[in-house]
Design a protein around this motif. Structure first.
Motif, PDB file in Angstrom:
ATOM      1  N   VAL A 158     -16.930 -27.149  15.179  1.00 45.66           N
ATOM      2  CA  VAL A 158     -17.686 -25.895  15.181  1.00 45.66           C
ATOM      3  C   VAL A 158     -16.729 -24.781  15.574  1.00 45.66           C
ATOM      4  N   SER A 159     -16.764 -23.714  14.786  1.00 41.35           N
ATOM      5  CA  SER A 159     -15.867 -22.595  15.077  1.00 41.35           C
ATOM      6  C   SER A 159     -16.661 -21.306  15.126  1.00 41.35           C
ATOM      7  N   SER A 160     -16.000 -20.280  15.537  1.00 42.96           N
ATOM      8  CA  SER A 160     -16.638 -18.965  15.559  1.00 42.96           C
ATOM      9  C   SER A 160     -16.110 -18.124  14.408  1.00 42.96           C
ATOM     10  N   CYS A 161     -15.780 -18.765  13.313  1.00 43.93           N
ATOM     11  CA  CYS A 161     -15.241 -18.066  12.142  1.00 43.93           C
ATOM     12  C   CYS A 161     -16.257 -17.088  11.579  1.00 43.93           C
ATOM     13  N   SER A 162     -15.833 -15.880  11.378  1.00 43.71           N
ATOM     14  CA  SER A 162     -16.706 -14.855  10.828  1.00 43.71           C
ATOM     15  C   SER A 162     -16.706 -14.880   9.305  1.00 43.71           C
ATOM     16  N   GLY A 163     -15.768 -15.626   8.717  1.00 45.57           N
ATOM     17  CA  GLY A 163     -15.641 -15.663   7.286  1.00 45.57           C
ATOM     18  C   GLY A 163     -14.598 -14.688   6.759  1.00 45.57           C
ATOM     19  N   SER A 164     -14.171 -13.762   7.574  1.00 53.28           N
ATOM     20  CA  SER A 164     -13.158 -12.803   7.185  1.00 53.28           C
ATOM     21  C   SER A 164     -11.797 -13.260   7.694  1.00 53.28           C
ATOM     22  N   CYS A 165     -10.838 -13.363   6.814  1.00 54.66           N
ATOM     23  CA  CYS A 165      -9.501 -13.805   7.192  1.00 54.66           C
ATOM     24  C   CYS A 165      -8.602 -12.635   7.601  1.00 54.66           C
ATOM     25  N   ALA A 166      -9.112 -11.408   7.523  1.00 55.50           N
ATOM     26  CA  ALA A 166      -8.303 -10.221   7.758  1.00 55.50           C
ATOM     27  C   ALA A 166      -7.641 -10.211   9.136  1.00 55.50           C
TER      28      ALA A 166
END
Length: 137
Positions: free
Chosen positions: A123-131
């Motif tokens: 589980v991660s806190s990835c926002s989906g934006s790689c910027a």
């Protein structure tokens, strides 16, 4: 056997998975549900009307509010439809499986031992934006 051949083999295995078949069966059920299709048609028509109203120079706040309310009500009806509920459940399960497969492939390509990787990504806190991201896994 080449990597591409193995990828095609994996694709065939995915198509045999129960999550794949459940998702595509649910999608077909949506397509064949006349009430759901009627609601989707009304939703799209109201959304177009809202977009047209928003483009007008002499916008009517009353009409905009009314259309927005109608769209919200129709959306709720669509999402409560038993076929749509099943579709969303099966879609989530299928996407979860694809995410796990992608996690294993990506980490393997980055040098990790695929046999040591967990069956599901952590589980991660990835926002989906790689910027602004420092990198995955």
């Amino acid at each position: 056997m080449t990597v591409i051949e193995k990828a095609k083999e994996l694709g065939a295995i995915i198509q045999q998975d129960e999550r794949y078949t459940a998702f595509y069966d649910a999608a077909r059920a949506n397509d064949n549900d006349p009430e759901l299709q009627r609601l989707i048609g009304v939703f799209n028509m109201k959304r177009r009307a809202l977009n047209e109203q928003m483009r007008k120079e002499d916008k009517s706040a009353e009409i905009l509010t009314s259309l927005d309310d109608e769209i919200g009500e129709i959306y709720q009806e669509i999402m409560a439809n038993p076929c749509m509920v099943k579709y969303n459940e099966t879609k989530e399960a299928f996407e979860k499986m694809l995410t796990a497969v992608n996690y294993i492939i990506t980490n393997s390509a980055n040098g990790k031992d695929p046999m040591e990787l967990p069956d599901e990504p952590p589980v991660s806190s990835c926002s989906g934006s790689c910027a602004s991201c420092g990198g995955c896994g």
